[in-house]
Design an enzyme around this catalytic site. Structure first.
Site, mmCIF file in Angstrom:
data_model
loop_
_atom_site.group_PDB
_atom_site.id
_atom_site.type_symbol
_atom_site.label_atom_id
_atom_site.label_comp_id
_atom_site.label_asym_id
_atom_site.label_seq_id
_atom_site.Cartn_x
_atom_site.Cartn_y
_atom_site.Cartn_z
ATOM 1 N N SER A 13 0.848 -1.189 0.000
ATOM 2 C CA SER A 13 0.000 0.000 0.000
ATOM 3 C C SER A 13 0.877 1.230 0.000
ATOM 4 O O SER A 13 2.115 1.140 -0.006
ATOM 5 C CB SER A 13 -0.913 0.002 1.231
ATOM 6 O OG SER A 13 -0.134 0.160 2.412
ATOM 7 N N LYS A 14 0.237 2.401 0.024
ATOM 8 C CA LYS A 14 0.978 3.660 -0.048
ATOM 9 C C LYS A 14 1.953 3.829 1.103
ATOM 10 O O LYS A 14 2.960 4.519 0.968
ATOM 11 C CB LYS A 14 0.004 4.838 -0.094
ATOM 12 C CG LYS A 14 -0.751 4.946 -1.412
ATOM 13 C CD LYS A 14 -1.669 6.157 -1.435
ATOM 14 C CE LYS A 14 -2.394 6.260 -2.769
ATOM 15 N NZ LYS A 14 -3.318 7.417 -2.795
ATOM 16 N N ARG A 15 1.653 3.217 2.237
ATOM 17 C CA ARG A 15 2.559 3.400 3.368
ATOM 18 C C ARG A 15 3.906 2.693 3.152
ATOM 19 O O ARG A 15 4.871 2.970 3.854
ATOM 20 C CB ARG A 15 1.906 2.927 4.660
ATOM 21 C CG ARG A 15 1.826 1.417 4.836
ATOM 22 C CD ARG A 15 1.331 1.086 6.252
ATOM 23 N NE ARG A 15 1.334 -0.330 6.510
ATOM 24 C CZ ARG A 15 0.337 -1.148 6.221
ATOM 25 N NH1 ARG A 15 -0.736 -0.673 5.622
ATOM 26 N NH2 ARG A 15 0.401 -2.435 6.516
#
Length: 472
Positions: A241-243
């Site tokens: 994911s973006k994290r």
């Protein structure tokens, strides 16, 4: 399936966002499988979600595919343009009593779900409208009459054979109240009519597969072969994911990654060929097959991607690398019209850069009309006690006939010997005077690339700064 039948794979993204890393790998695996077997690769845009699909996302997906070099043989086809075909197939299933209208409201369905959970049953549709023989009405949907006995077998090309009990499956909705098909129905009709022989996709689709197989059979279509590739996880073993960093393909372009490096990295997320890490596209087409795709999840490692990118920067053809990095300098307002000069700059920097952005930042000083000096470097190295050496360097360089790398090396050696000083005494002050910082390519390379006039000008500018500081 006839083994002699020409292989046809597809990539079918939904244009509800950018092409992300997982989707790009799916596209790559389909593209390579088709290329390896001499088949065809089809691109289809699944845009029947009218609320979320956008032209901007469609363009971003096509741009990302083009940047990665994943050219398609047919398409792009747009699913929304085939809605009349999907509706025709829905009507056929209704006429054959293989599908039915359902008028249960979302609120009723939610209550049924909660009741099933309270009583320990699987929260699937309970078949309220299954045998009511309802006609189409405002708000009604169409459900597929799933067999409530027997098993559906998936012979997965990656995971092996998987069996699903049909009584665990749902009477899934195949047409929404707005008249548009649902994903599971539209994908079956489109894949069948486009002659797709192999469906290669992420293993988050495994549970869709038995439902789709039943739809193929109900419609009288030949069932393709399925291969579900492992998910991509972050270092923390959570879904990427973006994290975990950028997940959009074009974000990697913006960060200065080369498409060959990203392709090379993506293919190794779940596929291997011995211990080999670096592959040309030709090698990948020659070697790729699904029997070497692993069953376990792949871990995304940004450091490995950086290592690969640095390798490709070093190996890129000079003209191609120059063309790739040129827009980055242009975006910073640098004058990149002189390609001879630009080529020399790229030659100086390519061995040390991990990304094109890093190369751009490291080489900014080459283009500066007036240098911006690192304050600490200026305070430490542009001092009054070095001014004499810098003055003499400027004076003597003006007379140097052999202004080549070898000529400059010899010049600096003779210069330090004549003054009985070690090169390190003048090397850093000279570097700061020419680049504004203490880290750069070799000083002789920098001097050759900048050219004699610019070098002398920068030495004079540095002397002016030293004089101004002394007089302050």
């Amino acid at each position: 399936m006839d083994k002699k039948k020409k292989i046809r794979t597809r990539f079918a993204p939904s244009p509800t966002g950018y092409l992300h890393i997982g989707g790009a790998r799916t596209a790559l695996f389909n593209w390579l499988y088709a290329r390896h077997h001499g088949g065809r690769f089809i691109l289809r845009i699944e845009d029947t979600d009218q609320l979320r699909s956008t032209e901007e996302s469609t363009r971003a997906i096509l741009d990302a595919m083009t940047w990665l070099g994943l050219n398609w043989d047919e398409g792009p086809f747009y699913q929304a343009q085939r809605v009349d075909i999907h509706r025709e197939m829905v009507e056929r299933l209704i006429d054959e009593k293989k599908a039915y209208y359902c008028t249960c409201t979302p609120e009723e369905l939610e209550e049924k779900r909660k009741e099933a959970l309270r009583t320990g049953r699987k929260p699937k549709y309970d078949g309220t409208c299954r045998d009511r023989g309802l006609a189409k009405s405002p708000g009604s949907v169409v459900r597929f009459r799933c067999p409530d006995y027997g098993t559906t077998m998936v012979r997965d090309l990656v995971k092996g054979t998987i069996n699903f009990n049909n009584d665990e499956l749902d009477d899934l909705v195949i047409e929404r109240a707005d008249g548009y098909p649902t994903y599971n129905f539209a994908v079956v009709v489109d894949d069948a009519q486009m002659g797709i022989t192999h469906v290669i996709r992420g293993d988050d689709h495994v549970n869709n597969t038995p439902r789709q197989i039943l739809l193929y059979q109900a419609l009288g279509f030949e069932v393709p072969l399925f291969g579900h590739v492992p998910m991509i996880l972050g270092a923390d073993k959570a879904r990427l994911s973006k994290r975990h960093g950028a997940t959009s393909v074009m974000a990697y372009q913006e960060m200065g990654f080369l498409p060959e490096a990203l392709v090379n990295y993506l293919v190794r997320l779940g596929w291997s060929h011995g211990d080999q890490e670096i592959f040309s596209m030709t090698e990948l087409i020659d070697l790729f097959d699904l029997d070497a795709v692993g069953k376990s999840a792949a871990i995304f490692n940004p450091d490995k991607l950086l290592w690969l990118n640095a390798h490709y920067i070093k190996q890129y053809h000079p003209d191609k690398l120059m063309a790739a990095v040129k827009p980055f300098w242009a975006a910073r307002g640098c004058d990149v019209a002189n390609e001879d000069f630009l080529g020399r700059v790229v030659g100086d920097l390519r061995r040390r850069a991990k990304t094109l952005v890093e190369m751009t930042e490291a080489g900014q000083f080459y283009f500066a009309e007036a240098l911006t000096y690192d304050p600490e470097a200026k305070a430490k190295f542009l001092t009054a006690d070095i001014a004499g050496h810098l003055h003499d360097l400027a004076r003597d360089l003006a007379l140097l006939a052999d202004y080549s790398k070898e000529g400059i090396e010899g010049f600096l050696r003779r210069f330090t010997e004549a003054r009985n000083v070690k090169l390190k005494i003048i090397a850093q002050p000279l570097r700061v005077a020419l680049t504004g910082k203490t880290v750069s390519p070799g000083i002789d390379e920098v001097m050759v690339t900048l050219g004699k006039e610019r070098v002398i000008k920068r030495l004079e500018d540095a002397l002016a700064i030293i004089a101004a500081e002394a007089g302050a």
